[in-house]
Design a protein around this motif. Structure first.
Motif, PDB file in Angstrom:
ATOM      1  N   CYS A 115      39.702  22.735   7.951  1.00  0.00           N
ATOM      2  CA  CYS A 115      40.425  22.923   9.218  1.00  0.00           C
ATOM      3  C   CYS A 115      39.683  22.250  10.372  1.00  0.00           C
ATOM      4  O   CYS A 115      40.301  21.600  11.224  1.00  0.00           O
ATOM      5  N   LEU A 116      38.375  22.389  10.387  1.00  0.00           N
ATOM      6  CA  LEU A 116      37.567  21.749  11.426  1.00  0.00           C
ATOM      7  C   LEU A 116      37.704  20.229  11.348  1.00  0.00           C
ATOM      8  O   LEU A 116      37.939  19.558  12.363  1.00  0.00           O
ATOM      9  N   VAL A 117      37.582  19.686  10.152  1.00  0.00           N
ATOM     10  CA  VAL A 117      37.714  18.243   9.965  1.00  0.00           C
ATOM     11  C   VAL A 117      39.120  17.774  10.371  1.00  0.00           C
ATOM     12  O   VAL A 117      39.275  16.741  11.024  1.00  0.00           O
ATOM     13  N   SER A 118      40.138  18.546  10.018  1.00  0.00           N
ATOM     14  CA  SER A 118      41.514  18.189  10.389  1.00  0.00           C
ATOM     15  C   SER A 118      41.680  18.145  11.907  1.00  0.00           C
ATOM     16  O   SER A 118      42.323  17.230  12.447  1.00  0.00           O
ATOM     17  N   ALA A 119      41.107  19.119  12.588  1.00  0.00           N
ATOM     18  CA  ALA A 119      41.180  19.136  14.053  1.00  0.00           C
ATOM     19  C   ALA A 119      40.446  17.928  14.635  1.00  0.00           C
ATOM     20  O   ALA A 119      40.945  17.279  15.569  1.00  0.00           O
ATOM     21  N   THR A 126      36.048  16.748  -4.313  1.00  0.00           N
ATOM     22  CA  THR A 126      35.684  17.781  -3.330  1.00  0.00           C
ATOM     23  C   THR A 126      35.551  19.135  -4.017  1.00  0.00           C
ATOM     24  O   THR A 126      34.575  19.867  -3.781  1.00  0.00           O
ATOM     25  N   TRP A 127      36.503  19.476  -4.866  1.00  0.00           N
ATOM     26  CA  TRP A 127      36.472  20.766  -5.566  1.00  0.00           C
ATOM     27  C   TRP A 127      35.267  20.858  -6.490  1.00  0.00           C
ATOM     28  O   TRP A 127      34.570  21.889  -6.511  1.00  0.00           O
ATOM     29  N   LEU A 145      30.186  26.841  -3.077  1.00  0.00           N
ATOM     30  CA  LEU A 145      30.737  27.038  -1.740  1.00  0.00           C
ATOM     31  C   LEU A 145      31.986  27.899  -1.852  1.00  0.00           C
ATOM     32  O   LEU A 145      32.834  27.672  -2.711  1.00  0.00           O
ATOM     33  N   SER A 146      32.091  28.847  -0.977  1.00  0.00           N
ATOM     34  CA  SER A 146      33.241  29.749  -1.018  1.00  0.00           C
ATOM     35  C   SER A 146      34.503  29.020  -0.558  1.00  0.00           C
ATOM     36  O   SER A 146      34.442  28.009   0.158  1.00  0.00           O
ATOM     37  N   ALA A 147      35.636  29.571  -0.943  1.00  0.00           N
ATOM     38  CA  ALA A 147      36.915  29.034  -0.486  1.00  0.00           C
ATOM     39  C   ALA A 147      36.981  29.145   1.039  1.00  0.00           C
ATOM     40  O   ALA A 147      37.516  28.256   1.710  1.00  0.00           O
ATOM     41  N   ARG A 148      36.436  30.206   1.583  1.00  0.00           N
ATOM     42  CA  ARG A 148      36.444  30.410   3.036  1.00  0.00           C
ATOM     43  C   ARG A 148      35.675  29.304   3.749  1.00  0.00           C
ATOM     44  O   ARG A 148      36.153  28.721   4.712  1.00  0.00           O
ATOM     45  N   PHE A 149      34.466  29.008   3.277  1.00  0.00           N
ATOM     46  CA  PHE A 149      33.651  27.952   3.883  1.00  0.00           C
ATOM     47  C   PHE A 149      34.369  26.611   3.786  1.00  0.00           C
ATOM     48  O   PHE A 149      34.455  25.855   4.766  1.00  0.00           O
TER      49      PHE A 149
END
Length: 192
Positions: free
Chosen positions: A173-177, A154-155, A163-167
């Motif tokens: 977080c979205l995937v975890s939810a 992934t990294w 890809l930024s750390a923010r993205f």
């Protein structure tokens, strides 16, 4: 919704949809790998959205549980490796947001599925912890190996596509939810 910057893909409806599809595909592939391994070993298996196992609740032979337990994480790792390699060989680093929006969530869902399972080991042994125990290895050895490999893929992919750390964090977080909703939904459906 987050708008794309000059070098970052947008976090929009398409990205959320892509993450949802990735979660469903990753979960079903992971659980299907458990089911297939058990079936190939001659066990009559059940399969649902968040689990697979012998219908009789006991494997034909004890060692079957170890093979079935590792099948899911190994398939999840294979998924991430295949997607990472596919992206690397099919799309260049400048191929644009569409590539990232539709392929990167498959890496995030594989990583987060196993990271969350690693954390859940504190409450109930999950696949990798059961395998380590069966093999007589230190408890978190297999968890750490699988999660480290998934994190590396992934990294490296996030780095290749700048890809930024923010993205990446928002995506994780979205995937975890969505993973949590999948598990809760599966549990709710099975209780009907």
């Amino acid at each position: 919704m987050h708008r794309a910057t000059a070098d970052q893909p947008p976090i929009n409806t398409a990205f959320v949809l892509s993450c949802a599809i990735a979660v469903v595909l990753t979960f079903m592939a992971h659980e299907s790998a458990h089911w297939l391994a058990g079936t190939l070993l001659g066990n009559r298996m059940f399969l649902h959205g968040n689990g697979a196992g012998p219908i009789s609740r006991a494997y034909l032979q004890q060692w079957h549980s170890t093979v079935v337990d590792i099948a899911g994480p190994l398939f999840t790792l294979a998924q991430a490796l295949a997607v990472g390699l596919w992206m690397r060989h099919r799309y260049g680093p400048d191929s644009g947001a569409r590539t990232v929006l539709w392929w990167f969530p498959l890496l995030l869902s594989a990583l987060m599925l196993r990271l969350i399972a690693g954390g859940l080991n504190l409450m109930q042994p999950q696949d990798e912890l059961r395998v380590a125990t069966d093999l007589g290895w230190p408890s978190y050895t297999v968890v750490l190996l699988i999660c480290a490999a998934l994190a590396a893929v992934t990294w490296l992919t996030a780095r290749r596509y700048q890809l930024s750390a923010r993205f990446t964090l928002i995506g994780a977080c979205l995937v975890s939810a969505l993973l949590t909703l999948w598990v809760l939904g599966d549990n709710w459906i099975r209780q009907l």
